[in-house]
Design a protein around this motif. Structure first.
Motif, PDB file in Angstrom:
ATOM      1  N   GLN A 110       8.929 -29.118   9.543  1.00 43.11           N
ATOM      2  CA  GLN A 110       7.493 -29.023   9.170  1.00 43.11           C
ATOM      3  C   GLN A 110       7.306 -28.067   7.842  1.00 43.11           C
ATOM      4  O   GLN A 110       7.731 -26.998   7.707  1.00 43.11           O
ATOM      5  CB  GLN A 110       6.697 -28.628  10.352  1.00 43.11           C
ATOM      6  CG  GLN A 110       5.051 -28.723   9.963  1.00 43.11           C
ATOM      7  CD  GLN A 110       4.091 -28.145  10.878  1.00 43.11           C
ATOM      8  OE1 GLN A 110       4.770 -28.065  12.161  1.00 43.11           O
ATOM      9  NE2 GLN A 110       2.890 -27.813  10.801  1.00 43.11           N
ATOM     10  N   LEU A 111       6.602 -29.157   6.763  1.00 44.60           N
ATOM     11  CA  LEU A 111       6.295 -28.552   5.792  1.00 44.60           C
ATOM     12  C   LEU A 111       4.830 -28.557   5.325  1.00 44.60           C
ATOM     13  O   LEU A 111       4.083 -29.810   5.577  1.00 44.60           O
ATOM     14  CB  LEU A 111       6.928 -29.280   4.428  1.00 44.60           C
ATOM     15  CG  LEU A 111       6.641 -28.737   3.123  1.00 44.60           C
ATOM     16  CD1 LEU A 111       7.338 -27.451   2.673  1.00 44.60           C
ATOM     17  CD2 LEU A 111       7.147 -29.856   2.127  1.00 44.60           C
ATOM     18  N   ASN A 112       4.136 -27.276   5.123  1.00 45.08           N
ATOM     19  CA  ASN A 112       2.638 -27.293   4.999  1.00 45.08           C
ATOM     20  C   ASN A 112       2.616 -26.923   3.290  1.00 45.08           C
ATOM     21  O   ASN A 112       3.077 -26.049   2.910  1.00 45.08           O
ATOM     22  CB  ASN A 112       1.968 -26.298   5.649  1.00 45.08           C
ATOM     23  CG  ASN A 112       2.046 -26.726   7.004  1.00 45.08           C
ATOM     24  OD1 ASN A 112       2.309 -27.866   7.408  1.00 45.08           O
ATOM     25  ND2 ASN A 112       1.523 -25.752   8.030  1.00 45.08           N
ATOM     26  N   VAL A 113       1.872 -27.875   2.748  1.00 43.56           N
ATOM     27  CA  VAL A 113       1.841 -27.838   1.183  1.00 43.56           C
ATOM     28  C   VAL A 113       0.238 -27.851   0.740  1.00 43.56           C
ATOM     29  O   VAL A 113      -0.698 -28.632   1.415  1.00 43.56           O
ATOM     30  CB  VAL A 113       2.293 -28.875   0.429  1.00 43.56           C
ATOM     31  CG1 VAL A 113       2.266 -28.889  -1.010  1.00 43.56           C
ATOM     32  CG2 VAL A 113       3.979 -29.108   1.028  1.00 43.56           C
ATOM     33  N   ASN A 114      -0.129 -27.045  -0.121  1.00 43.11           N
ATOM     34  CA  ASN A 114      -1.511 -26.992  -0.762  1.00 43.11           C
ATOM     35  C   ASN A 114      -1.360 -28.068  -1.863  1.00 43.11           C
ATOM     36  O   ASN A 114      -0.720 -28.002  -2.916  1.00 43.11           O
ATOM     37  CB  ASN A 114      -1.678 -25.750  -1.222  1.00 43.11           C
ATOM     38  CG  ASN A 114      -3.101 -25.508  -2.032  1.00 43.11           C
ATOM     39  OD1 ASN A 114      -3.888 -26.434  -2.399  1.00 43.11           O
ATOM     40  ND2 ASN A 114      -3.537 -24.229  -1.744  1.00 43.11           N
ATOM     41  N   LEU A 115      -2.248 -29.081  -1.566  1.00 40.21           N
ATOM     42  CA  LEU A 115      -2.074 -30.316  -2.660  1.00 40.21           C
ATOM     43  C   LEU A 115      -2.842 -29.866  -3.934  1.00 40.21           C
ATOM     44  O   LEU A 115      -2.430 -30.390  -4.795  1.00 40.21           O
ATOM     45  CB  LEU A 115      -3.008 -31.347  -1.810  1.00 40.21           C
ATOM     46  CG  LEU A 115      -2.210 -32.172  -0.704  1.00 40.21           C
ATOM     47  CD1 LEU A 115      -3.231 -33.299  -0.272  1.00 40.21           C
ATOM     48  CD2 LEU A 115      -0.902 -32.435  -0.913  1.00 40.21           C
ATOM     49  N   ALA A 116      -3.624 -28.704  -3.991  1.00 43.55           N
ATOM     50  CA  ALA A 116      -4.469 -28.485  -4.940  1.00 43.55           C
ATOM     51  C   ALA A 116      -3.466 -27.907  -6.106  1.00 43.55           C
ATOM     52  O   ALA A 116      -3.481 -28.313  -7.343  1.00 43.55           O
ATOM     53  CB  ALA A 116      -5.413 -27.521  -4.844  1.00 43.55           C
ATOM     54  N   ASN A 117      -2.393 -27.360  -5.691  1.00 43.58           N
ATOM     55  CA  ASN A 117      -1.543 -26.581  -6.594  1.00 43.58           C
ATOM     56  C   ASN A 117       0.004 -26.774  -6.290  1.00 43.58           C
ATOM     57  O   ASN A 117       1.016 -26.145  -7.199  1.00 43.58           O
ATOM     58  CB  ASN A 117      -1.863 -24.889  -6.753  1.00 43.58           C
ATOM     59  CG  ASN A 117      -1.514 -24.305  -5.466  1.00 43.58           C
ATOM     60  OD1 ASN A 117      -0.983 -24.605  -4.523  1.00 43.58           O
ATOM     61  ND2 ASN A 117      -2.359 -23.170  -5.202  1.00 43.58           N
ATOM     62  N   GLY A 118       0.211 -27.629  -5.335  1.00 42.08           N
ATOM     63  CA  GLY A 118       1.588 -27.760  -4.805  1.00 42.08           C
ATOM     64  C   GLY A 118       2.491 -26.525  -4.230  1.00 42.08           C
ATOM     65  O   GLY A 118       3.671 -26.720  -4.232  1.00 42.08           O
ATOM     66  N   GLU A 119       1.715 -25.578  -4.019  1.00 45.31           N
ATOM     67  CA  GLU A 119       2.130 -24.389  -3.199  1.00 45.31           C
ATOM     68  C   GLU A 119       2.739 -24.685  -2.039  1.00 45.31           C
ATOM     69  O   GLU A 119       1.969 -25.335  -1.060  1.00 45.31           O
ATOM     70  CB  GLU A 119       1.260 -23.225  -3.410  1.00 45.31           C
ATOM     71  CG  GLU A 119       1.694 -21.995  -2.598  1.00 45.31           C
ATOM     72  CD  GLU A 119       0.902 -20.839  -2.703  1.00 45.31           C
ATOM     73  OE1 GLU A 119       1.110 -19.827  -2.179  1.00 45.31           O
ATOM     74  OE2 GLU A 119      -0.139 -21.017  -3.353  1.00 45.31           O
ATOM     75  N   ILE A 120       3.950 -24.258  -1.570  1.00 46.65           N
ATOM     76  CA  ILE A 120       4.332 -24.299  -0.161  1.00 46.65           C
ATOM     77  C   ILE A 120       3.611 -23.375   0.733  1.00 46.65           C
ATOM     78  O   ILE A 120       3.761 -22.269   0.439  1.00 46.65           O
ATOM     79  CB  ILE A 120       5.831 -24.282  -0.211  1.00 46.65           C
ATOM     80  CG1 ILE A 120       6.504 -25.311  -0.926  1.00 46.65           C
ATOM     81  CG2 ILE A 120       6.277 -24.223   1.430  1.00 46.65           C
ATOM     82  CD1 ILE A 120       8.029 -25.555  -0.769  1.00 46.65           C
ATOM     83  N   VAL A 121       3.149 -23.619   1.527  1.00 48.34           N
ATOM     84  CA  VAL A 121       2.206 -22.739   2.440  1.00 48.34           C
ATOM     85  C   VAL A 121       3.196 -22.180   3.368  1.00 48.34           C
ATOM     86  O   VAL A 121       3.506 -20.970   3.779  1.00 48.34           O
ATOM     87  CB  VAL A 121       0.998 -23.375   3.081  1.00 48.34           C
ATOM     88  CG1 VAL A 121       0.213 -22.279   4.063  1.00 48.34           C
ATOM     89  CG2 VAL A 121       0.024 -23.756   2.015  1.00 48.34           C
TER      90      VAL A 121
END
Length: 379
Positions: free
Chosen positions: A302-313
């Protein structure tokens, strides 16, 4: 056999009989619905999916463009998730809320249809029947309590049944009567033979099915699993609100392509990837990556990503979980047998059918026993 052992055996027998009669109907329902769900995934893949034939040198649409086309083609419902298969001929599955499903051509974005909605609805109903007797609203908790209690009773029935099955003398003559079918028998003798044979051969898989069912049904059983492994139980998960109908809330799709590239780079051997769109601008996109179509939690990430900046949460693989969490993930797939692939599913389904036979033969023998007692009293 001493008097104490005879008394213990007689007590367990009557507890076994009474518990079976009390919970038998619910156990029978759960067994039949469980067997019905045996090949749910394969059946839905067969009747529900669409196959596409890409043109020469065609390439998949970027995820952002595909999502934009799907949103434009179905503006009345909010797009909440996309599932992409590594198979180039497989259509992309689009989820609109929890209920609506559409399929799209990954090369053109064209919506192909909703698939076999009747088949999905059928299995959805059977699943709800299995879990909480298909009750709705506040009654759902009552249904879950009933099926959970029946699962506990079933555990007692399997353990006590194994004790009652244990032959008094370990000779082939006695063992054969309770591990092999005897076609010559009829009536109550046949029911007794079937009850022992099905119970013996289905005992082990039923124990796995029941124990994993308890872990999913009861918080205390789930917490006990973590405690036994020396890990702290996780806090209850909060339900994330998602749009269910009406005018959908706009969700920014910008950043999906970068998130997709990150996921593929993390797991180049992926077979299917599900992207769950964020419910609001502050939430990350949740990307579930599977390296196997079978129920293998050790091949899921599972990968959670902030779409606004591409940062991997967060980035989680099976190996990053503690032992308690690993066993908890296995529990769901062991319960359905999918952890063992098609063979495991078949064994779980046959065990469920065996449980139905155990209930039926148990009811039959109990009825004949009570009727015979009533006749003896009348005389």
């Amino acid at each position: 056999m001493t008097a104490v052992v005879r008394l213990l055996r007689k007590t367990i027998f009557w507890l076994h009989l009474i518990a079976g009669c009390a919970a038998g109907v619910v156990i029978l329902l759960m067994s039949l619905t469980g067997a019905t769900l045996m090949y749910e995934r394969q059946i839905l893949e067969w009747v529900d999916g669409y196959q596409v034939t890409p043109a020469a040198n065609a390439s998949r649409l970027p995820l952002e463009e595909l999502a934009a086309k799907a949103t434009a083609a179905n503006p009345k419902q909010a797009l909440t998730a996309l599932t992409v298969e590594s198979d180039a001929n497989a259509a992309v599955m689009l989820a609109f809320g929890r209920e609506a499903t559409q399929y799209a051509n990954p090369f053109t974005g064209e919506l192909l249809g909703e698939g076999a909605a009747k088949a999905r609805n059928f299995f959805h109903f059977v699943t709800e029947l299995h879990r909480w007797l298909a009750l709705e609203g506040e009654s759902r908790d009552t249904g879950k309590a009933i099926t959970g209690a029946a699962c506990l009773v079933f555990l007692f029935l399997v353990i006590s049944g194994l004790y009652l099955w244990f032959p008094r003398r370990f000779t082939w003559h006695f063992i054969k009567r309770i591990v092999a079918f005897d076609r010559r028998l009829t009536g109550r003798a046949r029911d007794w033979n079937w009850h022992n044979v099905f119970g013996f051969w289905a005992c082990l898989p039923l124990l796995f099915i029941i124990l994993t069912g308890l872990i999913m049904a009861y918080p205390w059983a789930n917490n006990l699993l973590f405690t036994l492994t020396g890990n702290p139980p996780p806090p209850p998960r909060a339900q994330q609100a998602r749009p269910q109908g009406g005018k959908p809330e706009p969700v920014a799709l910008s950043g999906l392509n970068q998130a997709w590239d990150t996921a593929v780079a993390k797991v180049p051997t992926w077979q299917s990837i599900t992207v769950r769109l964020p419910a609001n601008a502050k939430a990350p996109a949740m990307i579930f990556i599977s390296e196997s179509h079978q129920g293998r939690p050790d091949l899921k990430s599972q990968l959670n990503v902030n779409l606004a900046n591409g940062e991997i949460v967060t980035w989680e693989t099976f190996s990053t979980y503690n032992l308690g969490k690993q066993l908890r993930f296995w529990a769901r797939w062991v319960h359905t047998g999918e952890a063992g692939g098609i063979i495991g599913q078949t064994l779980a389904g046959l065990a469920a059918l065996s449980a139905a036979v155990l209930v039926w033969t148990g009811f039959s023998m109990s009825w004949q026993r009570f009727r015979r007692r009533k006749g003896a009293v009348a005389k």
